[in-house]
Design a protein around this motif. Structure first.
Motif, PDB file in Angstrom:
ATOM      1  N   TRP A 106       0.821  -1.208   0.000  1.00 41.34           N
ATOM      2  CA  TRP A 106       0.000   0.000   0.000  1.00 41.34           C
ATOM      3  C   TRP A 106       0.858   1.263   0.000  1.00 41.34           C
ATOM      4  O   TRP A 106       0.524   2.245  -0.663  1.00 41.34           O
ATOM      5  N   GLU A 107       1.963   1.246   0.733  1.00 39.11           N
ATOM      6  CA  GLU A 107       2.859   2.411   0.747  1.00 39.11           C
ATOM      7  C   GLU A 107       3.511   2.603  -0.615  1.00 39.11           C
ATOM      8  O   GLU A 107       3.632   3.728  -1.107  1.00 39.11           O
ATOM      9  N   ILE A 112       0.966   4.136  -3.080  1.00 37.78           N
ATOM     10  CA  ILE A 112       0.757   5.570  -2.847  1.00 37.78           C
ATOM     11  C   ILE A 112       1.983   6.368  -3.290  1.00 37.78           C
ATOM     12  O   ILE A 112       1.850   7.388  -3.981  1.00 37.78           O
ATOM     13  N   ASP A 113       3.173   5.924  -2.913  1.00 40.31           N
ATOM     14  CA  ASP A 113       4.399   6.633  -3.293  1.00 40.31           C
ATOM     15  C   ASP A 113       4.558   6.678  -4.810  1.00 40.31           C
ATOM     16  O   ASP A 113       4.926   7.709  -5.376  1.00 40.31           O
ATOM     17  N   LYS A 154       2.096   9.128  -6.402  1.00 38.38           N
ATOM     18  CA  LYS A 154       2.544  10.512  -6.223  1.00 38.38           C
ATOM     19  C   LYS A 154       3.699  10.845  -7.157  1.00 38.38           C
ATOM     20  O   LYS A 154       3.706  11.895  -7.798  1.00 38.38           O
ATOM     21  N   VAL A 198      -4.710   1.828   1.234  1.00 37.20           N
ATOM     22  CA  VAL A 198      -4.519   2.914   0.265  1.00 37.20           C
ATOM     23  C   VAL A 198      -5.616   3.960   0.457  1.00 37.20           C
ATOM     24  O   VAL A 198      -5.339   5.163   0.515  1.00 37.20           O
ATOM     25  N   HIS A 213      -4.906   6.097   3.554  1.00 37.30           N
ATOM     26  CA  HIS A 213      -3.681   6.889   3.652  1.00 37.30           C
ATOM     27  C   HIS A 213      -3.392   7.820   2.478  1.00 37.30           C
ATOM     28  O   HIS A 213      -2.383   8.513   2.495  1.00 37.30           O
ATOM     29  N   THR A 214      -4.239   7.847   1.463  1.00 39.21           N
ATOM     30  CA  THR A 214      -3.970   8.735   0.338  1.00 39.21           C
ATOM     31  C   THR A 214      -5.033   9.806   0.219  1.00 39.21           C
ATOM     32  O   THR A 214      -6.165   9.624   0.669  1.00 39.21           O
ATOM     33  N   VAL A 237      -9.582   7.180  -5.334  1.00 36.04           N
ATOM     34  CA  VAL A 237      -9.402   5.738  -5.516  1.00 36.04           C
ATOM     35  C   VAL A 237     -10.756   5.156  -5.913  1.00 36.04           C
ATOM     36  O   VAL A 237     -11.738   5.355  -5.219  1.00 36.04           O
TER      37      VAL A 237
END
Length: 144
Positions: free
Chosen positions: A95-96, A99-100, A103, A132, A135-136, A140
């Motif tokens: 998930w990190e 997101i990264d 971005k 996701v 934290h974003t 989505v």
């Protein structure tokens, strides 16, 4: 409306639905389609010196599987006359990484699949899609 759409893939059947949706959305909006497959890092263990699989063999297998997943998404896009940009990334938490990557690539929509688990099953198993979403700040679209 959307210019860059990311569809992460784990190669599952449920993800295929998200891929189909992402390809259709990219066509409608004239958007660029991106896909991502996240590889697990080698599980180094300080407890045991005996590893069932040598590190390089594990890494090669992870890369091969991740590349096949990305190629499958790009093939689905190509079948609809669309280009697709694919990436593979090694990360402890998918998930990190999603997101990264979204971005860093300037994505304005993430399309993800969900198994639709509810109650205790969802609570115990967790979900990359749920993480996701939590934290974003990016939009989505969840496909079930």
């Amino acid at each position: 409306m959307f210019k860059r759409i990311l569809v992460p893939t784990d190669g599952s059947d449920i993800t295929a639905k998200a891929v189909t949706t992402a390809v259709q959305l990219a066509q409608v909006h004239g958007a660029q389609l991106l896909t991502l497959s996240v590889m697990e890092p080698f599980p180094y263990s300080a407890v045991s010196e005996i590893q069932p699989v040598p590190p390089q063999e594990f890494i090669d297998a992870q890369q091969r599987v991740a590349s096949q997943r990305v190629e499958a998404v790009c093939a689905a896009a190509a079948a609809q006359g669309m280009a697709c940009k694919g990436h593979t990334i090694e990360a402890l938490h998918a998930w990190e990484a999603i997101i990264d990557h979204a971005k860093s690539e300037g994505v304005d929509l993430i399309v993800m699949a969900s198994h639709g688990r509810r109650g205790v099953a969802a609570l115990l198993l967790g979900s990359e899609t749920q993480k996701v979403l939590t934290h974003t700040e990016l939009p989505v679209l969840v496909v079930k």
